[in-house]
Design an enzyme around this catalytic site. Structure first.
Site, short mmCIF file in Angstrom:
data_model
loop_
_atom_site.label_atom_id
_atom_site.label_comp_id
_atom_site.label_asym_id
_atom_site.label_seq_id
_atom_site.Cartn_x
_atom_site.Cartn_y
_atom_site.Cartn_z
N ASP A 1 0.86 -1.19 0.00
CA ASP A 1 0.00 0.00 0.00
C ASP A 1 0.89 1.23 0.00
O ASP A 1 1.63 1.47 0.96
CB ASP A 1 -0.89 -0.02 1.25
CG ASP A 1 -1.88 1.13 1.30
OD1 ASP A 1 -1.82 2.01 0.42
OD2 ASP A 1 -2.72 1.14 2.22
N GLU B 1 -10.50 3.70 -0.59
CA GLU B 1 -10.76 3.86 0.84
C GLU B 1 -11.25 5.27 1.16
O GLU B 1 -11.83 5.50 2.21
CB GLU B 1 -9.53 3.52 1.67
CG GLU B 1 -8.36 4.46 1.49
CD GLU B 1 -7.19 4.06 2.38
OE1 GLU B 1 -7.08 4.63 3.47
OE2 GLU B 1 -6.39 3.18 1.99
N HIS C 1 -12.50 -1.95 3.56
CA HIS C 1 -11.29 -1.33 4.09
C HIS C 1 -11.36 -1.22 5.62
O HIS C 1 -12.18 -0.48 6.16
CB HIS C 1 -11.13 0.06 3.47
CG HIS C 1 -10.01 0.87 4.05
ND1 HIS C 1 -10.21 1.84 5.01
CD2 HIS C 1 -8.68 0.83 3.82
CE1 HIS C 1 -9.06 2.39 5.34
NE2 HIS C 1 -8.11 1.79 4.64
N GLU D 1 -2.04 -1.15 -3.51
CA GLU D 1 -3.09 -0.24 -3.10
C GLU D 1 -2.61 1.21 -3.25
O GLU D 1 -1.52 1.55 -2.76
CB GLU D 1 -3.45 -0.55 -1.65
CG GLU D 1 -4.65 0.20 -1.12
CD GLU D 1 -5.08 -0.38 0.24
OE1 GLU D 1 -5.08 -1.62 0.38
OE2 GLU D 1 -5.38 0.40 1.14
MG LIG Z 1 -4.78 2.00 2.20
#
Ligand SMILES: [Mg+2]
Length: 191
Positions: A16, A70, A120, A42
């Protein structure tokens, strides 16, 4: 490669970037990390740049799923990412996207775009609604949230073989606030 060595060959490696890279930086990172066999990237670039996400997605090594979402606060936020072809998997957070109703609406939007949805964080708050959307990929097991959920709520889920499920013996989302246990964290109380 440190992370790959730590988890072994039988786990999928997720990363991420929280939108920190430019498209070229993200492509460079993905290319330099080929041996680590990353399966989920991500927010390689910021969610505010759907065209950049798509650019990365089209050029990233095979096997990497590009995810973002998210920060979807409205249905239009989700629609923009889906219409741009920015993601392989859309994310949504029930604590941000308009609650259970917003998450359900985004789930339907994902179905219409033939795109999976991932929940998320906050696993206790997602586990029921996540069962109700048509294309759920998975739910993020975010350890900080898991720790807090268990500290402050009875009924927080425990995973079994990597999965959680609603506890049908409990009403609603299954959580009950531990008022007594929470008192030690109270601030501003005199005496
Ligand atoms: Mg994230």
């Amino acid at each position: 490669m440190v992370a790959r060595r730590a988890i072994g060959e039988d786990c999928q490696l997720f990363v991420d970037a929280n939108g920190a890279f430019s498209v070229k930086q993200a492509l460079g990172f993905a290319d330099a990390s080929r041996q680590a066999d990353i399966r989920w990237f991500e927010e390689p670039v910021t969610f505010d740049d759907p065209a950049g996400l798509r650019h990365f997605r089209e050029r990233a090594p095979d096997g990497i799923a590009v995810a973002a979402g998210e920060y979807n606060y409205t249905l239009d936020d989700a629609r923009r990412l889906l219409e741009a072809g920015a993601v392989d998997v859309l994310q949504a957070d029930v604590t941000r996207c308009g609650g259970v109703s917003g998450f359900m609406e985004i789930g339907v939007l994902c179905e219409a775009h033939h795109t999976d949805l991932s929940g998320h964080c906050a696993p206790s708050l997602h586990r029921h609604v996540a069962c109700a959307v048509p294309r759920l990929r998975h739910l993020e097991w975010f350890h900080d949230h898991v720790r807090i959920e268990r500290m402050l709520f009875d009924g927080a889920p425990a995973p079994l073989d990597g999965a959680i499920a609603p506890d049908l013996s409990r009403p609603g989302h299954g959580l009950e606030f531990k008022a007594q246990d929470s008192r030690q964290f109270m601030v501003g109380e005199s005496g």
